[in-house]
Design a protein around this motif. Structure first.
Motif, short mmCIF file in Angstrom:
data_model
loop_
_atom_site.label_atom_id
_atom_site.label_comp_id
_atom_site.label_asym_id
_atom_site.label_seq_id
_atom_site.Cartn_x
_atom_site.Cartn_y
_atom_site.Cartn_z
N THR A 406 -12.18 21.60 14.43
CA THR A 406 -11.09 22.51 14.79
C THR A 406 -11.56 23.96 14.82
O THR A 406 -11.23 24.73 15.73
N ARG A 407 -12.35 24.34 13.80
CA ARG A 407 -12.87 25.71 13.74
C ARG A 407 -13.77 26.01 14.93
O ARG A 407 -13.71 27.10 15.51
N ILE A 408 -14.60 25.08 15.29
CA ILE A 408 -15.52 25.30 16.42
C ILE A 408 -14.74 25.45 17.72
O ILE A 408 -15.03 26.33 18.54
N LEU A 409 -13.73 24.60 17.91
CA LEU A 409 -12.92 24.69 19.12
C LEU A 409 -12.20 26.04 19.21
O LEU A 409 -11.96 26.54 20.32
N GLY A 410 -11.90 26.63 18.07
CA GLY A 410 -11.16 27.89 18.08
C GLY A 410 -12.03 29.12 18.09
O GLY A 410 -11.51 30.24 18.08
N ASP A 411 -13.35 28.96 18.10
CA ASP A 411 -14.26 30.11 18.08
C ASP A 411 -14.92 30.25 19.44
O ASP A 411 -15.67 29.38 19.87
N PRO A 412 -14.68 31.36 20.15
CA PRO A 412 -15.25 31.51 21.50
C PRO A 412 -16.77 31.61 21.52
O PRO A 412 -17.37 31.44 22.58
N GLU A 413 -17.39 31.87 20.39
CA GLU A 413 -18.85 31.97 20.34
C GLU A 413 -19.52 30.61 20.11
O GLU A 413 -20.75 30.52 20.15
N LEU A 414 -18.71 29.58 19.86
CA LEU A 414 -19.24 28.25 19.61
C LEU A 414 -18.74 27.28 20.67
O LEU A 414 -17.68 27.50 21.28
N GLU A 415 -19.48 26.21 20.87
CA GLU A 415 -19.09 25.19 21.85
C GLU A 415 -19.18 23.82 21.20
O GLU A 415 -20.24 23.43 20.70
N LEU A 416 -18.08 23.10 21.18
CA LEU A 416 -18.07 21.75 20.63
C LEU A 416 -18.71 20.79 21.63
O LEU A 416 -18.35 20.77 22.81
N GLY A 431 -22.28 32.44 22.00
CA GLY A 431 -22.16 33.89 22.00
C GLY A 431 -22.05 34.43 23.40
O GLY A 431 -21.35 33.89 24.26
N THR A 432 -22.79 35.48 23.67
CA THR A 432 -22.82 36.06 25.02
C THR A 432 -24.18 35.85 25.66
O THR A 432 -24.50 36.50 26.66
#
Length: 521
Positions: A406-416, A431-432
């Motif tokens: 859930t945390r990964i899905l909600g973090d734009p710098e990470l990709e599940l 990240g960018t």
């Protein structure tokens, strides 16, 4: 006549501390207490690993051991235990740390470690009755209990092995021998060439030990046919049927190995469908449940491995989900007659008349002769915690994996990349950074955390855009610490993100396109 010379008296060993029962066990307990004192005096790293480059860490251990020669005189038990305890703490791994999340390598339960020490103190072996009857009885009890948990009947049997790789090897051997008997071929006398060209099927994500097993058994790694997986990383039954239909004349379908809990993703192949296909084609059906068998401890997760009871053999690793010190692997078979190819009668170990009177052991179910009683620690754990207690531990770890997802899905710098099937989560830092730099960035990120000793993450390659797409470098959490909490997972992901940001400022030197081009070459 001179008086007969008295025979020499045996040299007393009363001053040499020996393990065993009574005073010996007291000495073992005292020695462990002294070792614990040495460990407490050590300075444990702040993270799960010592900081430093591998050469420096390994060198620190060897330098404290001294010159690599057998010493002429010892330094004494207390000094030796103190030295080893300190180096194991200061330069070893701390699997109880909540940031130890790399492998299927849990922190072992204290009761299992204590029971393992008791088993080791006896130095019993499982091969013959007179090498340790209690351990033999414990293993038979444990095998029956696990076979029942798997859903096998009264004719089932099993054996403990040094690890899942050897359990899988034995399963492929039983598959070979079962098909050979059906075809009237004596592989022990005539060799595997008499079988024609055997073929073993497994998913493209199966553990490499299936390939090794075929190589060791003389089938050759070319005997292994990798079956494609679907988007959920499960073997495709339709692809298996197609591959069976395309076999050449002379190719013998020997076995299909389904995975119940892939190492990287925890995905479970569709066991009932694969079992049906195996039966239709006269193949042995082996379930490599080294990871997934532990799901049976949990009411919530047990349905994910439905169909295990249909297998001819099952690999179980309780040093994964089971929280045992390694090794604690078991090979279960639905029909104990599968072990017939291992039966040996040796006069100095198991003479026939001894066996007729019940003085037999477990020599005939193992590829090993001398074999330590590893069942003791597992049986003690089952008695201590029961299915319910172990199930709670697994549910906790699964909840942690779901939280990480859930945390990964909600973090734009990470990709599940792959969510929580059991206790693993696969993802990558984005990240960018440019797409062409992500493989290098994620590999560097993991090594940076290793070098600093702050966190221990896993690494793998996986498709992101669906089956058949190029694989990319990914990070992996394998969460097997039931004492960790969601705050620990949040802190670990925060560390991944901040480290990724720092590393993303560096120029990448090797693009993903370069790596893919090299792989194609």
């Amino acid at each position: 006549m001179p008086a007969a010379e008295a025979p020499p008296r045996p040299r007393s060993t009363a001053t040499i501390p020996l393990a065993g029962t009574g005073d010996g066990l007291t000495e073992v307990a005292d020695a462990l207490a002294r070792a614990v004192g040495g460990a407490q005096a050590a300075q444990r790293p702040a993270g799960p690993l010592p900081a430093g480059a591998p050469h420096d860490v390994l060198g620190a251990v060897t330098s404290r051991l001294g010159p690599a020669v057998v010493p002429a005189t010892g330094i004494g038990a207390d000094a030796a235990l103190h030295r080893v305890a300190k180096l194991l703490v200061e330069q070893g791994i701390n699997l109880t740390h909540p940031f130890a999340a790399a492998h299927l390598q849990p922190p072992p339960l204290a009761v299992a470690v204590a029971a393992d020490a008791l088993a080791g103190a006896s130095n019993a072996s499982q091969d013959t009755y007179d090498s340790g009857p209690a351990g033999i009885a414990v293993e038979r009890w444990l095998v029956a209990a696990l076979a029942g948990l798997a859903g096998f009947g009264a004719e089932a049997d099993g054996v403990l092995t040094p690890g899942g790789s050897l359990s899988n090897l034995m399963a492929v051997m039983f598959a070979r021998d079962s098909v050979a008997r059906r075809l009237g071929v004596d592989v022990r006398a005539d060799g595997v060439a008499a079988l024609g060209t055997p073929v073993v099927f497994c998913s493209e994500l199966a553990h490499f030990s299936t390939h090794r097993a075929c190589a060791v058994l003389g089938l050759g790694e070319s005997a292994v046919r990798a079956v494609p997986v679907d988007a959920d990383r499960r073997m495709r039954p339709d692809a298996l049927v197609e591959m069976l239909a395309e076999l050449d004349s002379g190719e013998i379908p020997l076995a299909v190995v389904a995975t119940a809990g892939t190492t990287d993703f925890g995905s479970v192949d569709p066991l009932p469908e694969i079992a049906e296909i195996a039966r239709e084609h006269g193949m042995w059906f082996h379930a490599d449940a080294a990871y997934g068998f532990g799901a049976l401890f949990s009411d919530r997760l047990a349905p994910r491995v439905a169909g295990l009871e249909l297998a001819d053999s099952i690999t179980v690793d309780l040093h994964k989900i089971g929280w045992q010190p390694s090794a604690a692997s078991v090979l279960l078979v639905s029909d104990g007659t599968a072990f017939s190819s291992l039966e040996r009668q040796v006069d100095y170990l198991n003479p026939a008349d001894d066996g007729e009177q019940g003085y037999d052991g477990l020599l005939g179910v193992s590829l090993q002769t001398t074999r330590r009683p590893d069942a003791v620690k597992v049986a003690t754990t089952l008695l201590a915690y029961g299915r319910e207690g172990l199930g709670r531990m697994l549910d906790t770890c699964h909840d942690l994996a779901r939280h990480a997802e859930t945390r990964i899905l909600g973090d734009p710098e990470l990709e599940l990349v792959a969510g929580a099937n059991l206790t693993t989560v696969v993802f990558r830092y984005r990240g960018t950074a440019a797409e062409a730099c992500l493989d290098e960035l994620n590999g560097t990120l993991r090594r940076e955390l290793l070098r600093s000793g702050r966190a221990l993450l896993g690494r793998t390659s996986a498709f992101v855009d669906g089956p058949g797409a190029p694989s990319v470098t990914c990070l992996k959490f394998t969460l097997l610490n039931p004492n960790a909490g969601v705050a620990d997972i949040d802190a670990l992901l925060d560390l991944v993100v901040t480290t990724g940001r720092e590393l993303a400022t560096r120029p990448c030197t090797r693009t993903d396109a370069d790596a893919h081009q090299e792989g194609a070459a």
